[in-house]
Design an enzyme around this catalytic site. Sequence first.
Site, PDB file in Angstrom:
ATOM      1  N   CYS A  71      -5.075  13.029  13.679  1.00 12.65           N
ATOM      2  CA  CYS A  71      -5.307  11.665  13.224  1.00 12.65           C
ATOM      3  C   CYS A  71      -5.163  10.764  14.427  1.00 12.65           C
ATOM      4  CB  CYS A  71      -4.290  11.348  12.135  1.00 12.65           C
ATOM      5  SG  CYS A  71      -3.862   9.646  11.987  1.00 12.65           S
ATOM      6  N   ARG A 101      -8.595  -0.674   4.702  1.00 15.80           N
ATOM      7  CA  ARG A 101      -7.725   0.335   4.106  1.00 15.80           C
ATOM      8  C   ARG A 101      -6.388  -0.271   3.686  1.00 15.80           C
ATOM      9  NH1 ARG A 101      -5.965   4.502   7.761  1.00 15.80           N
ATOM     10  NH2 ARG A 101      -4.644   4.792   5.977  1.00 15.80           N
ATOM     11  N   ARG A 124       0.750  14.269  13.510  1.00 19.15           N
ATOM     12  CA  ARG A 124       1.193  14.049  12.134  1.00 19.15           C
ATOM     13  C   ARG A 124       1.108  15.301  11.263  1.00 19.15           C
ATOM     14  NH1 ARG A 124      -0.981   8.361  10.001  1.00 19.15           N
ATOM     15  NH2 ARG A 124       0.998   8.304   8.915  1.00 19.15           N
ATOM     16  N   ASP A 133       4.764   0.560  12.017  1.00 18.44           N
ATOM     17  CA  ASP A 133       3.562  -0.091  11.489  1.00 18.44           C
ATOM     18  C   ASP A 133       3.465  -1.568  11.876  1.00 18.44           C
ATOM     19  OD1 ASP A 133       2.753   2.260  10.363  1.00 18.44           O
ATOM     20  OD2 ASP A 133       3.188   1.709   8.288  1.00 18.44           O
ATOM     21  N   LYS A 149       0.839  -1.211   0.000  1.00 17.08           N
ATOM     22  CA  LYS A 149       0.000   0.000   0.000  1.00 17.08           C
ATOM     23  C   LYS A 149       0.868   1.253   0.000  1.00 17.08           C
ATOM     24  CE  LYS A 149      -1.797   1.742   4.027  1.00 17.08           C
ATOM     25  NZ  LYS A 149      -1.435   3.175   4.093  1.00 17.08           N
ATOM     26  N   ASN A 150       1.864   1.270   0.862  1.00 15.41           N
ATOM     27  CA  ASN A 150       2.659   2.499   1.008  1.00 15.41           C
ATOM     28  C   ASN A 150       3.631   2.751  -0.142  1.00 15.41           C
ATOM     29  OD1 ASN A 150       1.306   3.042   3.313  1.00 15.41           O
ATOM     30  ND2 ASN A 150       2.999   2.627   4.726  1.00 15.41           N
TER      31      ASN A 150
END
Length: 425
Positions: free
Chosen positions: A116, A405, A121, A311, A22-23
Amino acid sequence: MEKLVIEGGVPLRGELKISGAKNAALPLIAATLLAPGTHVLHNVPNLRDTRTFLKLMEELGCSYDYTGTTLNVDTTTINHSEASYDLVKTMRASVLVLGPLLARTGAAKVSLPGGCAIGARPIDFHIKGFEQLGAVCTLESGYVTAAISDGLVGNTVYFDIPSVTATENLLMAAALAKGDTVIKNAAREPEIGNLIDMLISMGAEIDGRDSDTITVHGVKQLYAAENRIIPDRIETGTYLIAVGATGGEATITDCCPSHLPALLEKLRKAGFTLSEDESSLHISSPRSTEGRLLIQNTDITTRPYPGYPTDLQAQFMALMTLSGGASIIHETIFENRFMHVAELCRLGADIKTDGKSAFVTGKGEAGLVGAPVMATDLRASSSLVIAGLAASGKTVISRIYHLERGYENLVEKLTGLGARIWKER
Ligand code: UD1
């Protein structure tokens, strides 16, 4: 609203294929904005975040065809240069359009991501970087606007902290700037290497890949190209930990073990046996002669790559709740990334937090017991899945849109390893 139901206690076994990252997909899609034409991206994961980003691309005037895992993006026309609040509020990575839009059209407007769940952030590094390349940035009515009248001009940009998306945004802006841009204290995550490779394939000139000093020699024009998204190292790590937490044994394929140096070392320290080749990993769990799962208590501290990834912090904490001793988890990247603690404790975990540290006392043989819990952010949610898979009895996770997501076909992939997991309304 959909819920995820897990009947835990089944050791996961078998083989599982990893999706594209995803990133990496999000910045690579953003990079297509730099050059008109049809770009081809392979191994694009079908995730809520990918679909949101493609919606944003459509709002900007681009069109796309997304079949299987191959994405064709036509960026010939850009007739809008604004990312609205409605999109940015659901996906912070929308800020990645700032750099390429500014470089190609001379103007960009993106809603501020705002607060967030995992911390403040801010995007001050992105803004400071664009300003150093000559852009004028203003903040008004919740939007950041960046504009340049006569093209960006290369400069030296230093980040106080290595920021992943700020490094990516600056790389993209600098690719079309006049002269050289040197990014110091750049982030070195593998997703940045993937973006640099794509930019080079489009005609950019960049030195210093994988290092903390990257030099971009600006070029006048870039061209559409064909590229491939790297395997998702966070998805790989999540499934490795899930297999380990259930005392299972599995082979993870289509991954890149060299992108997970810190996790693999920590898993070995925790007693797991790992073997790897270039694109697959095999994990088996430590057991006593009587067959009991024996996870060693192991500390982690999150750091920018190649350190332990933030993460994968929540997932490792879930694993440590099952160890035979005490471990300390330090979170140094984000200030509010222990939202999963209260939920893990609902399953019987013994965790106390103090500022940036969490103190976990492993339950050992007693293990965790299923309970209803609530997903709070993407990676926190996956730690609840791991805990639920390892716990005895039933765990029901609500607010699972967070998981969607970032994890492609999570239920199918875990079912393939023998997990009893399904969605319910
Ligand atoms: C990216 C990842 C996210 C991961 C994070 C850290 C994407 C789409 N997301 O997020 O999954 O958790 O890296 O590995 O790739 N900071 C500032 N000012 C800025 C930018 C960052 O102070 O302008 C701070 C942040 O608050 C944080 C640190 O820098 O403390 C690193 O954050 P950063 O690397 O920017 O995270 P993201 O790029 O948002």
